[in-house]
Write a protein that holds these residues in place. Sequence first.
Motif, PDB file in Angstrom:
ATOM      1  N   PHE A  40       0.831  -1.207   0.000  1.00  0.00           N
ATOM      2  CA  PHE A  40       0.000   0.000   0.000  1.00  0.00           C
ATOM      3  C   PHE A  40       0.863   1.254   0.000  1.00  0.00           C
ATOM      4  CE2 PHE A  40      -1.752   3.417   2.619  1.00  0.00           C
ATOM      5  CZ  PHE A  40      -2.839   3.775   1.842  1.00  0.00           C
ATOM      6  N   TRP A  41       1.878   1.302   0.860  1.00  0.00           N
ATOM      7  CA  TRP A  41       2.722   2.493   0.968  1.00  0.00           C
ATOM      8  C   TRP A  41       3.553   2.714  -0.289  1.00  0.00           C
ATOM      9  CZ3 TRP A  41       1.083   5.806   4.155  1.00  0.00           C
ATOM     10  CH2 TRP A  41       0.483   5.421   5.343  1.00  0.00           C
ATOM     11  N   VAL A  42       4.010   1.644  -0.910  1.00  0.00           N
ATOM     12  CA  VAL A  42       4.771   1.778  -2.157  1.00  0.00           C
ATOM     13  C   VAL A  42       3.873   2.328  -3.260  1.00  0.00           C
ATOM     14  CG1 VAL A  42       5.934   0.464  -3.967  1.00  0.00           C
ATOM     15  CG2 VAL A  42       6.493   0.046  -1.585  1.00  0.00           C
ATOM     16  N   THR A  43       2.644   1.827  -3.335  1.00  0.00           N
ATOM     17  CA  THR A  43       1.704   2.319  -4.344  1.00  0.00           C
ATOM     18  C   THR A  43       1.368   3.786  -4.108  1.00  0.00           C
ATOM     19  OG1 THR A  43       0.786   0.096  -4.499  1.00  0.00           O
ATOM     20  CG2 THR A  43      -0.519   1.868  -5.423  1.00  0.00           C
ATOM     21  N   LEU A  44       1.140   4.155  -2.846  1.00  0.00           N
ATOM     22  CA  LEU A  44       0.853   5.550  -2.517  1.00  0.00           C
ATOM     23  C   LEU A  44       2.035   6.449  -2.839  1.00  0.00           C
ATOM     24  CD1 LEU A  44      -1.026   7.674  -1.223  1.00  0.00           C
ATOM     25  CD2 LEU A  44       0.038   7.101   0.963  1.00  0.00           C
ATOM     26  N   LEU A  45       3.235   6.011  -2.464  1.00  0.00           N
ATOM     27  CA  LEU A  45       4.429   6.820  -2.726  1.00  0.00           C
ATOM     28  C   LEU A  45       4.676   6.990  -4.220  1.00  0.00           C
ATOM     29  CD1 LEU A  45       6.758   8.348  -1.437  1.00  0.00           C
ATOM     30  CD2 LEU A  45       8.047   6.217  -1.412  1.00  0.00           C
ATOM     31  N   SER A  46       4.470   5.941  -5.007  1.00  0.00           N
ATOM     32  CA  SER A  46       4.675   6.081  -6.450  1.00  0.00           C
ATOM     33  C   SER A  46       3.643   7.024  -7.057  1.00  0.00           C
ATOM     34  CB  SER A  46       4.639   4.718  -7.139  1.00  0.00           C
ATOM     35  OG  SER A  46       3.364   4.145  -7.057  1.00  0.00           O
ATOM     36  N   SER A  47       2.409   6.997  -6.563  1.00  0.00           N
ATOM     37  CA  SER A  47       1.388   7.934  -7.059  1.00  0.00           C
ATOM     38  C   SER A  47       1.731   9.372  -6.686  1.00  0.00           C
ATOM     39  CB  SER A  47       0.022   7.561  -6.502  1.00  0.00           C
ATOM     40  OG  SER A  47      -0.370   6.304  -6.959  1.00  0.00           O
ATOM     41  N   LEU A  48       2.231   9.572  -5.481  1.00  0.00           N
ATOM     42  CA  LEU A  48       2.647  10.917  -5.065  1.00  0.00           C
ATOM     43  C   LEU A  48       3.841  11.400  -5.874  1.00  0.00           C
ATOM     44  CD1 LEU A  48       2.238  10.697  -1.205  1.00  0.00           C
ATOM     45  CD2 LEU A  48       0.875  12.068  -2.780  1.00  0.00           C
ATOM     46  N   LEU A  49       4.774  10.495  -6.162  1.00  0.00           N
ATOM     47  CA  LEU A  49       5.940  10.875  -6.960  1.00  0.00           C
ATOM     48  C   LEU A  49       5.550  11.293  -8.369  1.00  0.00           C
ATOM     49  CD1 LEU A  49       8.684   8.322  -5.927  1.00  0.00           C
ATOM     50  CD2 LEU A  49       8.703  10.781  -5.588  1.00  0.00           C
ATOM     51  N   VAL A  50       4.540  10.646  -8.916  1.00  0.00           N
ATOM     52  CA  VAL A  50       4.058  11.044 -10.242  1.00  0.00           C
ATOM     53  C   VAL A  50       3.600  12.498 -10.204  1.00  0.00           C
ATOM     54  CG1 VAL A  50       2.179  10.710 -11.889  1.00  0.00           C
ATOM     55  CG2 VAL A  50       3.486   8.752 -11.099  1.00  0.00           C
ATOM     56  N   GLN A  51       2.882  12.882  -9.159  1.00  0.00           N
ATOM     57  CA  GLN A  51       2.386  14.254  -9.056  1.00  0.00           C
ATOM     58  C   GLN A  51       3.515  15.243  -8.788  1.00  0.00           C
ATOM     59  OE1 GLN A  51      -0.685  14.997  -9.958  1.00  0.00           O
ATOM     60  NE2 GLN A  51      -0.850  12.813 -10.341  1.00  0.00           N
ATOM     61  N   VAL A  52       4.486  14.862  -7.964  1.00  0.00           N
ATOM     62  CA  VAL A  52       5.628  15.741  -7.685  1.00  0.00           C
ATOM     63  C   VAL A  52       6.434  15.972  -8.954  1.00  0.00           C
ATOM     64  CG1 VAL A  52       7.842  15.857  -6.457  1.00  0.00           C
ATOM     65  CG2 VAL A  52       5.779  15.179  -5.234  1.00  0.00           C
ATOM     66  N   PHE A  53       6.726  14.894  -9.676  1.00  0.00           N
ATOM     67  CA  PHE A  53       7.486  15.042 -10.910  1.00  0.00           C
ATOM     68  C   PHE A  53       6.695  15.793 -11.975  1.00  0.00           C
ATOM     69  CE2 PHE A  53      10.250  11.589  -9.282  1.00  0.00           C
ATOM     70  CZ  PHE A  53      11.462  12.240  -9.433  1.00  0.00           C
ATOM     71  N   SER A  54       5.391  15.672 -11.952  1.00  0.00           N
ATOM     72  CA  SER A  54       4.567  16.439 -12.881  1.00  0.00           C
ATOM     73  C   SER A  54       4.737  17.939 -12.635  1.00  0.00           C
ATOM     74  CB  SER A  54       3.103  16.031 -12.735  1.00  0.00           C
ATOM     75  OG  SER A  54       2.302  16.746 -13.620  1.00  0.00           O
ATOM     76  N   PHE A  55       4.760  18.335 -11.373  1.00  0.00           N
ATOM     77  CA  PHE A  55       4.985  19.745 -11.027  1.00  0.00           C
ATOM     78  C   PHE A  55       6.381  20.194 -11.464  1.00  0.00           C
ATOM     79  CE2 PHE A  55       6.577  22.894  -7.986  1.00  0.00           C
ATOM     80  CZ  PHE A  55       5.661  23.906  -8.196  1.00  0.00           C
ATOM     81  N   ILE A  56       7.379  19.359 -11.184  1.00  0.00           N
ATOM     82  CA  ILE A  56       8.757  19.703 -11.555  1.00  0.00           C
ATOM     83  C   ILE A  56       8.896  19.796 -13.071  1.00  0.00           C
ATOM     84  CG2 ILE A  56      11.142  18.864 -11.548  1.00  0.00           C
ATOM     85  CD1 ILE A  56      10.523  17.655  -8.770  1.00  0.00           C
ATOM     86  N   TYR A  57       8.316  18.835 -13.784  1.00  0.00           N
ATOM     87  CA  TYR A  57       8.398  18.852 -15.243  1.00  0.00           C
ATOM     88  C   TYR A  57       7.707  20.065 -15.836  1.00  0.00           C
ATOM     89  CZ  TYR A  57      10.124  14.047 -15.224  1.00  0.00           C
ATOM     90  OH  TYR A  57      10.853  12.918 -15.028  1.00  0.00           O
ATOM     91  N   GLY A  58       6.642  20.530 -15.204  1.00  0.00           N
ATOM     92  CA  GLY A  58       5.973  21.734 -15.687  1.00  0.00           C
ATOM     93  C   GLY A  58       6.914  22.929 -15.692  1.00  0.00           C
ATOM     94  N   LYS A  59       7.705  23.067 -14.621  1.00  0.00           N
ATOM     95  CA  LYS A  59       8.682  24.164 -14.547  1.00  0.00           C
ATOM     96  C   LYS A  59       9.808  23.973 -15.563  1.00  0.00           C
ATOM     97  CE  LYS A  59       6.692  26.005 -10.954  1.00  0.00           C
ATOM     98  NZ  LYS A  59       5.937  27.204 -11.026  1.00  0.00           N
ATOM     99  N   VAL A  60      10.273  22.742 -15.712  1.00  0.00           N
ATOM    100  CA  VAL A  60      11.365  22.457 -16.656  1.00  0.00           C
ATOM    101  C   VAL A  60      10.913  22.708 -18.095  1.00  0.00           C
ATOM    102  CG1 VAL A  60      12.811  20.599 -17.595  1.00  0.00           C
ATOM    103  CG2 VAL A  60      12.528  20.825 -15.127  1.00  0.00           C
TER     104      VAL A  60
END
Length: 135
Positions: A40-60
């Motif tokens: 459960f925690w791995v799935t949650l963390l990977s979903s959160l990472l997708v959103q974090v990287f989406s924000f970072i990629y938007g700036k890049v």
Amino acid sequence: MLGVAVMMSYLFYIKDYYNKLKANPATAKNYEGLFKNIPFWVTLLSSLLVQVFSFIYGKVILKLTDWENHEKISKYDRSFSIKKVLFEFVNNYGPLYYIAFFKVCTGPCWEELRKQLYMNLLVIFALNSVELGVP
């Protein structure tokens, strides 16, 4: 995009390692309690990472498109749109493609794919709900 690939591979490796330990009756008792929620925690963390990287990629993407120094706004918009679609597609669907096509499972990976997609939708819903609450 390499960061997403490395992080997702590591997270899925942790989940697979846990599943192998759990499948062995000799080690299964040692991984009760706190460790039983690792998938459960791995799935949650990977979903959160997708959103974090989406924000970072938007700036890049914005910086990369600005550096191209387009003469016309239409070329700028086209370049920005292509980059945005490609980055977001790989970022959002990369983990799902990995589970569906590249991950080695003993049977069909439908259950894990369903859980990952469900968690992605819950994280997006939670972030949108928070965004609505912020003035």
